[in-house]
Write an enzyme that holds these catalytic residues in place. Structure first.
Site, PDB file in Angstrom:
ATOM      1  N   HIS A   1       0.818  -1.218   0.000  1.00 50.64           N
ATOM      2  CA  HIS A   1       0.000   0.000   0.000  1.00 50.64           C
ATOM      3  C   HIS A   1       0.850   1.265   0.000  1.00 50.64           C
ATOM      4  CE1 HIS A   1       0.541  -0.901   4.416  1.00 50.64           C
ATOM      5  NE2 HIS A   1       0.746   0.400   4.482  1.00 50.64           N
TER       6      HIS A   1
ATOM      7  N   HIS B   1       4.341   7.136   3.908  1.00 48.62           N
ATOM      8  CA  HIS B   1       5.253   6.029   3.569  1.00 48.62           C
ATOM      9  C   HIS B   1       4.614   5.173   2.491  1.00 48.62           C
ATOM     10  CE1 HIS B   1       2.680   4.017   6.714  1.00 48.62           C
ATOM     11  NE2 HIS B   1       2.808   2.974   5.898  1.00 48.62           N
TER      12      HIS B   1
ATOM     13  N   GLU C   1       7.774   0.829   4.790  1.00 49.19           N
ATOM     14  CA  GLU C   1       7.319  -0.206   5.717  1.00 49.19           C
ATOM     15  C   GLU C   1       7.494  -1.559   5.032  1.00 49.19           C
ATOM     16  OE1 GLU C   1       3.159   0.208   6.702  1.00 49.19           O
ATOM     17  OE2 GLU C   1       3.133  -1.578   7.962  1.00 49.19           O
TER      18      GLU C   1
HETATM   19  N1  CMX Z   1       8.883  10.517   5.765  1.00 50.00           N
HETATM   20  C1  CMX Z   1      10.212  10.780   5.659  1.00 50.00           C
HETATM   21  N2  CMX Z   1      11.055  10.725   6.714  1.00 50.00           N
HETATM   22  C2  CMX Z   1      10.541  10.388   7.905  1.00 50.00           C
HETATM   23  C3  CMX Z   1       9.178  10.098   8.089  1.00 50.00           C
HETATM   24  C4  CMX Z   1       8.331  10.187   6.958  1.00 50.00           C
HETATM   25  N3  CMX Z   1       7.034   9.924   7.029  1.00 50.00           N
HETATM   26  N4  CMX Z   1       8.965   9.768   9.390  1.00 50.00           N
HETATM   27  C5  CMX Z   1      10.159   9.862  10.006  1.00 50.00           C
HETATM   28  N5  CMX Z   1      11.102  10.238   9.115  1.00 50.00           N
HETATM   29  C6  CMX Z   1      12.531  10.426   9.354  1.00 50.00           C
HETATM   30  C7  CMX Z   1      12.857  11.307  10.553  1.00 50.00           C
HETATM   31  O1  CMX Z   1      12.930  12.669  10.199  1.00 50.00           O
HETATM   32  C8  CMX Z   1      14.211  10.763  10.978  1.00 50.00           C
HETATM   33  O2  CMX Z   1      15.215  11.282  10.145  1.00 50.00           O
HETATM   34  P1  CMX Z   1      16.703  11.614  10.758  1.00 50.00           P
HETATM   35  O3  CMX Z   1      17.217  10.315  11.334  1.00 50.00           O
HETATM   36  O4  CMX Z   1      17.451  12.060   9.548  1.00 50.00           O
HETATM   37  O5  CMX Z   1      16.476  12.675  11.796  1.00 50.00           O
HETATM   38  C9  CMX Z   1      14.093   9.278  10.656  1.00 50.00           C
HETATM   39  O6  CMX Z   1      13.046   9.144   9.686  1.00 50.00           O
HETATM   40  C10 CMX Z   1      13.747   8.426  11.856  1.00 50.00           C
HETATM   41  O7  CMX Z   1      12.554   8.959  12.441  1.00 50.00           O
HETATM   42  P2  CMX Z   1      12.392   9.022  14.014  1.00 50.00           P
HETATM   43  O8  CMX Z   1      11.050   9.605  14.308  1.00 50.00           O
HETATM   44  O9  CMX Z   1      13.589   9.660  14.627  1.00 50.00           O
HETATM   45  O10 CMX Z   1      12.462   7.453  14.388  1.00 50.00           O
HETATM   46  P3  CMX Z   1      11.546   6.546  15.275  1.00 50.00           P
HETATM   47  O11 CMX Z   1      12.209   5.230  15.302  1.00 50.00           O
HETATM   48  O12 CMX Z   1      11.207   7.217  16.574  1.00 50.00           O
HETATM   49  O13 CMX Z   1      10.154   6.424  14.451  1.00 50.00           O
HETATM   50  C11 CMX Z   1       8.770   5.887  12.547  1.00 50.00           C
HETATM   51  C12 CMX Z   1      10.172   6.223  13.098  1.00 50.00           C
HETATM   52  C13 CMX Z   1       8.829   6.130  11.066  1.00 50.00           C
HETATM   53  C14 CMX Z   1       8.434   4.431  12.833  1.00 50.00           C
HETATM   54  C15 CMX Z   1       7.695   6.794  13.229  1.00 50.00           C
HETATM   55  O14 CMX Z   1       8.067   8.128  13.085  1.00 50.00           O
HETATM   56  C16 CMX Z   1       6.333   6.638  12.596  1.00 50.00           C
HETATM   57  O15 CMX Z   1       5.984   7.289  11.619  1.00 50.00           O
HETATM   58  N6  CMX Z   1       5.506   5.764  13.173  1.00 50.00           N
HETATM   59  C17 CMX Z   1       4.185   5.473  12.619  1.00 50.00           C
HETATM   60  C18 CMX Z   1       4.380   4.365  11.647  1.00 50.00           C
HETATM   61  C19 CMX Z   1       3.116   4.033  10.891  1.00 50.00           C
HETATM   62  O16 CMX Z   1       2.830   4.613   9.871  1.00 50.00           O
HETATM   63  N7  CMX Z   1       2.388   3.017  11.370  1.00 50.00           N
HETATM   64  C20 CMX Z   1       1.179   2.589  10.715  1.00 50.00           C
HETATM   65  C21 CMX Z   1       0.990   1.102  10.805  1.00 50.00           C
HETATM   66  C22 CMX Z   1      -0.119   0.676   9.883  1.00 50.00           C
HETATM   67  C23 CMX Z   1      -1.045  -0.427  10.401  1.00 50.00           C
HETATM   68  O17 CMX Z   1      -1.328  -0.558  11.599  1.00 50.00           O
HETATM   69  O18 CMX Z   1      -1.558  -1.173   9.552  1.00 50.00           O
END
Ligand code: CMX
Length: 137
Positions: free
Chosen positions: A7, A79, A130
């Protein structure tokens, strides 16, 4: 091993408003909303023949998706998600080649109970990816 596209995920300020817009303009049907509390999101899907569109709204103020919406208040692509045959072995394989898998190493699950992991955007050409393991049904 990567096996396909699952997705594309769009963060939205309101699931209901997003669903209404997709229906009115594109005739797309958005399914019922579910909550994945561990991930901090309320989700709903458009099922297409070959992939899904995931709509995500923050389910709590400290959700990572709430932080994303602070930077992109109107919403936007958060993502995309690739299907893999096995999350731990795929993650280990890419880590062995220098890519970073986000998180503390503890297993994560999507709203369907399937194993997932996120790859640092710097290791996929700037896009947050993802990895999702399809459960046998
Ligand atoms: N697009 C681009 N870059 C992103 C981003 C995005 N959407 N989200 C985070 N980043 C970047 C951050 O800026 C960071 O960059 P730097 O290392 O250069 O500073 C890097 O990715 C890591 O992000 P973080 O927040 O420091 O790392 P964490 O491990 O705390 O969390 C993440 C990362 C992506 C898992 C979290 O921010 C997030 O988005 N969680 C939600 C995930 C999600 O979409 N879950 C849905 C599940 C679906 C389901 O249930 O079916």
């Amino acid at each position: 091993m990567i096996t396909g596209l699952s997705h594309v995920s769009i963060a939205v300020p309101s699931l209901e408003a997003a669903a209404k817009r997709l229906n009115e303009v594109y005739g797309l049907e958005v399914g019922a909303a579910k909550v994945n509390e561990a991930q901090g999101v309320r989700l709903a899907y458009v099922e297409l023949s070959n992939a899904r569109i995931e709509l995500m709204e923050p389910s709590r103020p400290d959700s990572p998706v709430a932080k994303f919406l602070e930077k992109h208040p109107a919403g936007g692509i958060h993502h995309f998600c690739l299907n893999v045959d096995d999350v731990p072995s795929t993650a280990a394989g890419i880590v062995s080649k220098g890519a970073k898998v986000l998180g503390d190493g503890s297993p994560q699950r999507n709203v369907h109970g399937e194993r997932i992991a996120f790859v640092h955007p710097k290791d996929f050409l700037g896009a947050l990816v993802e990895l999702e393991e399809k459960r046998d049904t």
